[in-house]
Write a protein that holds these residues in place. Sequence first.
Motif, short mmCIF file in Angstrom:
data_model
loop_
_atom_site.label_atom_id
_atom_site.label_comp_id
_atom_site.label_asym_id
_atom_site.label_seq_id
_atom_site.Cartn_x
_atom_site.Cartn_y
_atom_site.Cartn_z
N VAL A 196 125.96 -32.07 79.57
CA VAL A 196 126.78 -31.15 79.05
C VAL A 196 126.26 -30.00 79.70
N LYS A 197 127.34 -29.06 80.25
CA LYS A 197 126.97 -27.97 81.03
C LYS A 197 127.85 -26.66 80.45
N ALA A 198 127.25 -25.70 80.45
CA ALA A 198 127.59 -24.30 80.12
C ALA A 198 128.35 -23.71 81.53
N VAL A 220 131.83 -31.44 79.92
CA VAL A 220 131.05 -32.76 79.42
C VAL A 220 131.35 -33.68 80.81
N GLU A 221 130.27 -34.31 81.17
CA GLU A 221 130.74 -35.04 82.53
C GLU A 221 129.71 -36.45 82.35
N GLU A 222 130.30 -37.34 83.02
CA GLU A 222 129.87 -38.68 83.27
C GLU A 222 128.37 -38.14 83.84
N PHE A 223 127.16 -39.25 83.54
CA PHE A 223 125.85 -39.20 84.15
C PHE A 223 126.22 -40.14 85.58
N LEU A 224 125.57 -39.65 86.71
CA LEU A 224 125.59 -40.18 87.95
C LEU A 224 124.09 -40.57 88.25
N ASP A 225 123.87 -42.01 88.37
CA ASP A 225 122.64 -42.66 88.61
C ASP A 225 122.49 -42.71 89.90
N TYR A 252 120.16 -41.05 93.83
CA TYR A 252 119.17 -40.08 94.32
C TYR A 252 119.75 -38.70 94.95
N GLU A 253 118.97 -37.77 94.56
CA GLU A 253 119.48 -36.34 94.57
C GLU A 253 119.12 -35.63 96.06
N LEU A 254 119.94 -34.77 96.65
CA LEU A 254 119.82 -34.27 97.79
C LEU A 254 120.31 -32.84 97.91
N HIS A 312 112.16 -30.72 94.14
CA HIS A 312 111.59 -31.42 92.96
C HIS A 312 111.46 -30.58 91.78
N LYS A 313 112.64 -31.04 90.92
CA LYS A 313 112.95 -29.97 89.84
C LYS A 313 111.98 -29.88 88.77
N ARG A 314 111.39 -31.12 88.32
CA ARG A 314 110.63 -30.87 87.00
C ARG A 314 109.16 -30.37 87.48
N LEU A 347 127.43 -32.97 92.98
CA LEU A 347 126.93 -32.41 91.49
C LEU A 347 127.48 -31.13 91.38
N GLU A 348 127.17 -30.26 92.27
CA GLU A 348 127.47 -28.88 91.92
C GLU A 348 127.23 -28.16 93.32
N PHE A 349 128.02 -26.97 93.29
CA PHE A 349 127.81 -25.90 94.37
C PHE A 349 126.82 -24.79 94.04
P1 AMP Z 1 123.14 -28.54 87.97
O1 AMP Z 1 122.86 -27.10 87.84
O2 AMP Z 1 124.50 -28.82 87.86
O3 AMP Z 1 122.65 -28.83 89.52
O4 AMP Z 1 122.40 -29.60 87.20
C1 AMP Z 1 120.94 -29.62 87.09
C2 AMP Z 1 120.48 -30.76 87.25
O5 AMP Z 1 120.93 -31.59 86.34
C3 AMP Z 1 120.84 -31.48 88.47
O6 AMP Z 1 120.17 -31.12 89.71
C4 AMP Z 1 120.86 -32.85 88.54
O7 AMP Z 1 119.39 -33.40 88.40
C5 AMP Z 1 121.27 -32.96 86.86
N1 AMP Z 1 122.54 -33.56 86.74
C6 AMP Z 1 123.54 -32.46 86.72
N2 AMP Z 1 124.62 -33.06 86.74
C7 AMP Z 1 124.65 -34.48 86.77
C8 AMP Z 1 125.24 -35.60 86.52
N3 AMP Z 1 126.83 -35.77 86.32
N4 AMP Z 1 124.60 -36.73 86.56
C9 AMP Z 1 123.43 -36.83 86.62
N5 AMP Z 1 122.57 -35.81 86.66
C10 AMP Z 1 123.03 -34.62 86.71
#
Ligand code: AMP
Length: 421
Positions: free
Chosen positions: A140-142, A182-187, A189-191, A211-213, A280-282
């Motif tokens: 879920v994203k604002a 609202v979007e599907e979760f993608l499983d 690795y993130e770049l 490394h976000k966490r 995922l995002e720009f």
């Molecule tokens: P964002 O601000 O859109 O990059 O989201 C923050 C973080 O949430 C991302 O760096 C991902 O780790 C995680 N995330 C966002 N969208 C998804 C998605 N659709 N599936 C899995 N993880 C996501």
Amino acid sequence: MKILILGSGGREYSIGRAIKNEQEKHELFFQPGNGATNELGENIAISDYDELVAFAKENEIDLTIVGPEAPLVDGVVNIFKANGLTIFGPSKEAAQLEGSKVYMKNFLAKYNIPTAKYIESDSIEELFKFTNSLSIPIVVKADGLCGGKGVIIAQSHDEAKKAISEMLSGKSFGDAGKKVIVEEFLDGYELSMFAVCDGKDYILLPAAQDHKRIGDGDTGPNTGGMGAYAPTPLVDEVLYQKVRDRVIRPTLDGMQKEGAPFEGVLFIGIMVVNGEPITLEFNVRFGDPECEILMPLMTSPVSDMFYKAATNRLADIKVEFSDQYAVGVVMASENYPYGSSTPAEIILDEVKHEDIANNTHISFAGVTLEDGKLYATGGRVLVCIGLGDSIKQARDRAYLRCGQVHFAGKKLRTDIAYQAL
Ligand code: AMP
Ligand code: GLY
């Protein structure tokens, strides 16, 4: 050149440092800068954009580089350009790619750029209905800028619905939550990939991993980023080419069609799922701390790259990168990312070991200078960067450098680059 850099973080410090290290000499100004940028240039305290334009004209600034997203979304580039000044960054219109996740998702869908299946709406019924159709986890994203906190990965349908309700009501993010995705979760690795763009042409930088966490093993709450490394071996030529063909080219062409040609840094958050890059995002600026590790990997003058991009002439230059690796380890304040911390004096040991002195450096972020002493003032304080012929060597050097930095409450992850090692 006389160059003005907008921003106050490690990202802006690292751009300034790279420019300072060029063979050609430049004069640097930072607005507002931090307690260490005044070693690289002059900090100026002008926050009003019209006054900043007047400053740039009076001081004959040749190039302004914008670090963070907020001034871009505010339209600082439009204001500078309307005054005949050269500035690197996207226009207010193009900055919507970061300023509005709804704009970004609809843009991706319109131009067939792969992204997670989604719905955007301000209707709770519609959002709930789509939520019910997804399996968990649910994302879920604002819509608007939330300082990196606007994304909830819900582990149940109820949690997703609670997040949606709180966003729509304005409770969690104010106006930024008036529309929700609202979007599907993608499983996968993130770049992080970065393309320096001039509206038509672009230069793709080596792929990085953030490394976000806050905690080792990717545990705990999200932060702005606790460390990064590049280039990552998780990307091969085939993947780079897919990102060029499926994401960057259609984005630049699409933004031209939208009447908002994209100039600036296109930061592509990618999830690689079964070998396929999904957007995922720009973001419309460099990542922080990704910028801090990419700048030292550039062997061509970075000021020229930014200048050529800002004057739509990237096709004229070739940008070269070192064949080394860079690892950056963030040192943050005690209470990061939960709250503020008491300022703490920073003690930097003299680096006597030649190998460490020659292959590491520090990019300063949350620091102030008082009576010649540097203080950590909260948030992410600095990044120790190590360079090396392997990721392991670069990582080991970065951590050795971390050992020579001291301040009360210092906090760092001990596993940066683990995915590559
Ligand atoms: P964002 O601000 O859109 O990059 O989201 C923050 C973080 O949430 C991302 O760096 C991902 O780790 C995680 N995330 C966002 N969208 C998804 C998605 N659709 N599936 C899995 N993880 C996501
Ligand atoms: N490090 C991720 C970001 O700057 O958004």
